[in-house]
Design a protein around this motif. Structure first.
Motif, PDB file in Angstrom:
ATOM      1  N   GLU A   1       0.663  -0.990   0.001  1.00  0.00           N
ATOM      2  CA  GLU A   1      -0.041  -0.073  -0.114  1.00  0.00           C
ATOM      3  C   GLU A   1       1.021   1.186  -0.022  1.00  0.00           C
ATOM      4  N   ALA A   2       1.718   1.192   0.837  1.00  0.00           N
ATOM      5  CA  ALA A   2       3.052   2.467   0.819  1.00  0.00           C
ATOM      6  C   ALA A   2       3.391   2.719  -0.327  1.00  0.00           C
ATOM      7  N   VAL A   3       3.813   1.708  -1.146  1.00  0.00           N
ATOM      8  CA  VAL A   3       4.455   1.938  -2.527  1.00  0.00           C
ATOM      9  C   VAL A   3       3.617   2.174  -3.517  1.00  0.00           C
ATOM     10  N   LEU A   4       2.235   1.772  -3.317  1.00  0.00           N
ATOM     11  CA  LEU A   4       1.186   2.179  -4.446  1.00  0.00           C
ATOM     12  C   LEU A   4       0.940   3.398  -4.134  1.00  0.00           C
ATOM     13  N   LEU A   5       0.987   4.150  -2.728  1.00  0.00           N
ATOM     14  CA  LEU A   5       0.665   5.443  -2.587  1.00  0.00           C
ATOM     15  C   LEU A   5       1.544   6.574  -3.033  1.00  0.00           C
TER      16      LEU A   5
ATOM     17  N   VAL B   1      11.658   0.200  -8.359  1.00  0.00           N
ATOM     18  CA  VAL B   1      12.481  -0.703  -7.570  1.00  0.00           C
ATOM     19  C   VAL B   1      12.086  -0.949  -6.221  1.00  0.00           C
ATOM     20  N   GLN B   2      11.131   0.054  -5.709  1.00  0.00           N
ATOM     21  CA  GLN B   2      10.319  -0.510  -4.401  1.00  0.00           C
ATOM     22  C   GLN B   2       9.403  -1.430  -4.554  1.00  0.00           C
ATOM     23  N   LEU B   3       8.495  -1.142  -5.656  1.00  0.00           N
ATOM     24  CA  LEU B   3       7.600  -2.162  -6.209  1.00  0.00           C
ATOM     25  C   LEU B   3       8.093  -3.289  -6.418  1.00  0.00           C
ATOM     26  N   GLN B   4       8.920  -3.622  -7.206  1.00  0.00           N
ATOM     27  CA  GLN B   4       9.675  -4.889  -7.426  1.00  0.00           C
ATOM     28  C   GLN B   4      10.348  -5.735  -6.038  1.00  0.00           C
ATOM     29  N   LYS B   5      10.760  -5.052  -5.174  1.00  0.00           N
ATOM     30  CA  LYS B   5      11.177  -5.506  -3.897  1.00  0.00           C
ATOM     31  C   LYS B   5      10.206  -6.205  -3.077  1.00  0.00           C
ATOM     32  N   THR B   6       8.985  -5.384  -3.165  1.00  0.00           N
ATOM     33  CA  THR B   6       7.726  -5.521  -2.256  1.00  0.00           C
ATOM     34  C   THR B   6       7.285  -6.962  -2.847  1.00  0.00           C
TER      35      THR B   6
ATOM     36  N   GLN C   1       8.799  -8.121 -15.167  1.00  0.00           N
ATOM     37  CA  GLN C   1       8.804  -6.740 -15.785  1.00  0.00           C
ATOM     38  C   GLN C   1       9.384  -5.816 -15.186  1.00  0.00           C
ATOM     39  N   LEU C   2       9.362  -5.699 -13.731  1.00  0.00           N
ATOM     40  CA  LEU C   2       9.816  -4.668 -12.940  1.00  0.00           C
ATOM     41  C   LEU C   2      11.142  -5.004 -12.703  1.00  0.00           C
ATOM     42  N   LYS C   3      11.764  -6.104 -13.019  1.00  0.00           N
ATOM     43  CA  LYS C   3      13.225  -6.684 -12.720  1.00  0.00           C
ATOM     44  C   LYS C   3      14.007  -6.320 -14.113  1.00  0.00           C
ATOM     45  N   ARG C   4      13.377  -5.777 -15.341  1.00  0.00           N
ATOM     46  CA  ARG C   4      14.130  -5.794 -16.412  1.00  0.00           C
ATOM     47  C   ARG C   4      14.757  -4.690 -16.354  1.00  0.00           C
ATOM     48  N   PRO C   5      15.924  -4.436 -17.264  1.00  0.00           N
ATOM     49  CA  PRO C   5      16.747  -3.477 -17.231  1.00  0.00           C
ATOM     50  C   PRO C   5      15.877  -1.935 -17.552  1.00  0.00           C
ATOM     51  N   LYS C   6      16.163  -0.866 -17.015  1.00  0.00           N
ATOM     52  CA  LYS C   6      15.200   0.347 -17.351  1.00  0.00           C
ATOM     53  C   LYS C   6      15.194   0.695 -19.053  1.00  0.00           C
ATOM     54  N   GLY C   7      14.209   0.766 -19.255  1.00  0.00           N
ATOM     55  CA  GLY C   7      14.146   1.074 -21.002  1.00  0.00           C
ATOM     56  C   GLY C   7      14.517   2.321 -21.352  1.00  0.00           C
TER      57      GLY C   7
END
Length: 638
Positions: A67-71, A104-109, A134-140
């Motif tokens: 929830e904290a990451v989504l906010l 990065v925060q969302l991927q770790k969560t 998808q979140l772990k992929r290198p930054k586009g």
């Protein structure tokens, strides 16, 4: 804490992100990527709503972190969508880093999601794992910065004297930043003001000061340009802007947003009138309130204000002013770019809407029938008919006792819903409950088209919840049982998309959908075997679906489809069989006894990628089941 409570909190955050809509500001690519990935988590939250037990302590910690990451994501997306354009350009790298941090925060969560403590279906788990990957992929690669824009900004910032600034540079800036009008600049000023209020004294103070200076220069440039545009060519030219300005326009004829004479006045749900293009921009920006009253709008239907339009026309004629024309209403074909056919259609829509309001049944029937045909003809007509305010009166006609009028009305709404922009308008205008009533008790043609309309409206996933709670699902099951071939096909199509939402799967199962589905599976003459089997595979991804399907003895039918069916049927039959066998080993034993081993082996060789994965998993389970008795016997001997 109950799972439903946790899910509802997360869904509220997700709905706020969804309501922002498309970003027309800078950082569009970063905005779209983060927004899309966050929205893909929706099935997880929807499935959580169906869990009736409390969430274990470890899982609560996970959802608090999520929830904290989504906010944080919502705040960043909201700022990018509505924030200062100048700030986003000047602080591009800083904002881009914020997008990276949230990702990065969302991927770790998501990496600590406790699947074992939650009743999450395989289908939803696959989707969450896809988002995590998808979140772990290198930054586009981000959108390339506009070098000319940056150069022009640097030039302005380096000039200490405003007189030294080349007007061409200011012109290019106003064009690229879309800050050309006083209204645009007011909006930018407000965005800057809100940023100052929210951030206070921080590291951005220098940037805010620079932005204020640039904004002041752009305002001066815009005012100068507007004065030059209104300057007459000669003193005797009474057709120019100055002659018009000298006329006193009544306040009631001005749009409260633009303060300009209204060309196409429309009424919103609160009863206030605005220029259509202005209020539409307000709504498109994600606002949900009436600009004057600040009341939340219960729906976003814009109804033409015919009376005011007539008064404005009379006033213009009396003062010798050119009558303002609505966009697209010109009769000059070369100017409008419209075909003669479309121009005739536009000219009749307003009259047809007035006929529906007349209360005379014959006129209503004819008008609804003509709108039905016009909406079927082409996409431009669908847009114009909706903008002209035809949707609310058509919805009212759904409750008429005249069958033919009802058929015309529901089919007209079906044709209008083909245009994606009209779907939300139709749902927000309250169309779903009366469409469901038509589905329950209308003529067969009306029921068919009601089912097709619900299918069309279900494509924005958030509408699936509204339709599911409206009582549509039992009515669709009835149509699947007693409808003709076309009616059953329409019902199947509607179910296939509605059941993407987990809650609707349970509703469909409880409404008795398995009985007609199983009948369609064995009725080759109906021509809907593939559709029925695909829907069965969708239902089998739900825990309640596995139990219910297993109780109707489907294993012989599924094995036969794997053996002799078409490629698509084999794939879905293997998917259903795998879901049942992983839930209850007795189904695996039954499939093995019916000779499933050989056709599954063949499916591994020549099936689709999905079919191969399902077949391999089934064969592995069968081999383990065969080995188990031997292992047990050996341990007993020892």
């Amino acid at each position: 804490m109950l799972a439903e409570q946790v899910a509802l909190k997360l869904i509220d955050v997700l709905n706020e992100i969804t309501s922002l809509g498309e970003c027309r500001n800078f950082m569009r690519k970063e905005y779209a990527t983060l927004s899309r990935r966050v929205k893909l988590l929706s099935p997880l939250f929807e499935e959580m709503k169906e869990i009736e037990t409390s969430i274990p302590g470890d899982a609560i910690d996970f959802f608090d972190a999520l929830e904290a990451v989504l906010l944080s994501a919502k705040e960043l997306l909201n700022f990018t969508h509505d924030g200062s354009k100048l700030f986003l350009v000047l602080e591009r790298d800083k904002v881009a880093q914020q997008f990276d941090d949230v990702t990065v925060q969302l991927q770790k969560t998501l990496s600590i999601l406790p699947y074992g403590q939650l009743e999450i279906s395989d289908e939803v788990r696959e989707q969450v794992e896809l988002v995590h990957a998808q979140l772990k992929r290198p930054k586009g690669q981000a959108d390339a910065p506009d070098l000319e824009l940056n150069s022009d900004l640097s030039t302005i910032l380096s000039q200490k004297n405003d007189r030294d600034i080349d007007p061409k540079i200011l012109g290019r800036l106003s064009e690229k930043l879309q800050l050309k009008t006083i209204a645009d600049l007011k909006k930018e000023s407000h965005a800057l003001y809100m940023m100052v209020i929210e951030r206070g004294d921080d590291d951005d103070s220098e940037s805010l000061e620079q932005i204020s200076g640039i904004l002041r220069k752009l305002k001066e440039f815009a005012l100068t340009e507007n004065l030059e545009m209104n300057e007459p060519d000669n003193e005797n030219d009474t057709s120019c802007g100055r002659a018009f300005i000298e006329k006193i326009i009544p306040d009631d004829f001005r749009c409260p947003i633009s303060l300009e004479l209204m060309k196409d006045p429309v009424i919103v749900a609160t009863g206030q009138t605005y220029e259509r293009s202005c209020i539409q921009k307000w709504l498109d920006a994600g606002h949900k309130t009436c600009p004057i009253t600040q009341q939340t709008l219960p729906h976003y239907v814009l109804t033409p204000n015919y009376a005011l339009r007539s008064l404005i026309t009379q006033w213009c004629e009396a003062h010798g002013i050119e009558i303002p024309r609505r966009p697209g209403s010109t009769t000059n074909e070369k100017t409008s770019g419209c075909s003669p056919e479309l121009l005739r259609d536009k000219a009749t829509v307003d009259a047809l809407i007035r006929k529906i309001f007349s209360g005379i049944l014959e006129e209503q029937r004819v008008a609804a029938g003509e709108l039905r045909l016009l909406a079927k003809r082409n996409g431009n007509n669908r847009i114009y008919i909706a903008e002209a305010g035809a949707i609310p009166p058509l919805i009212k006609l759904l409750s008429t006792q005249d069958q033919r009028t009802q058929e015309h009305a529901v089919t007209a709404l079906l044709n209008l819903s083909i245009h994606d922009g009209n779907k939300r308008t139709i749902v927000m205008a309250g169309a779903v409950p009366p469409i469901v009533e038509v589905l329950k008790s209308g003529s067969m043609e009306a029921r068919e088209n009601a089912a097709a309309t619900l299918f069309s409206l279900s494509f924005p996933n958030e509408h699936n919840i509204t339709i599911g709670k409206s009582g549509a699902i039992p009515a669709l099951v009835d149509l699947l049982c007693d409808g003709n071939q076309r009616g059953k096909k329409d019902a199947l199509n509607a179910f296939f998309h509605l059941c993407v939402y987990q809650g609707n799967k349970a509703r469909a199962l409880r409404a008795g959908i398995l009985t007609p589905l199983m009948e369609l599976l064995v009725d080759s003459n109906a021509g809907m075997v593939d559709e029925a089997l695909a829907l069965l595979a969708l239902l089998a991804s739900h825990q309640e679906g596995k139990v219910a399907i297993g109780n109707v003895n489907p294993i012989p039918i599924l094995v036969e489809f794997i053996r002799t069916g078409l490629p698509r049927s084999k794939e879905n039959a293997a998917a259903v069989l795998l879901a049942l066998c992983t839930y209850d080993p007795k189904h695996l034993d039954a499939a093995r006894r019916l000779g499933a081993f050989k056709p599954l082996t063949a499916l591994v060789q020549d099936g689709s990628d999905r079919a191969k994965r399902k077949a391999i998993a089934l064969l592995e389970y069968m081999n383990k089941q065969i080995e188990l008795p031997t292992t047990q016997a050996s341990s007993t001997t020892i």
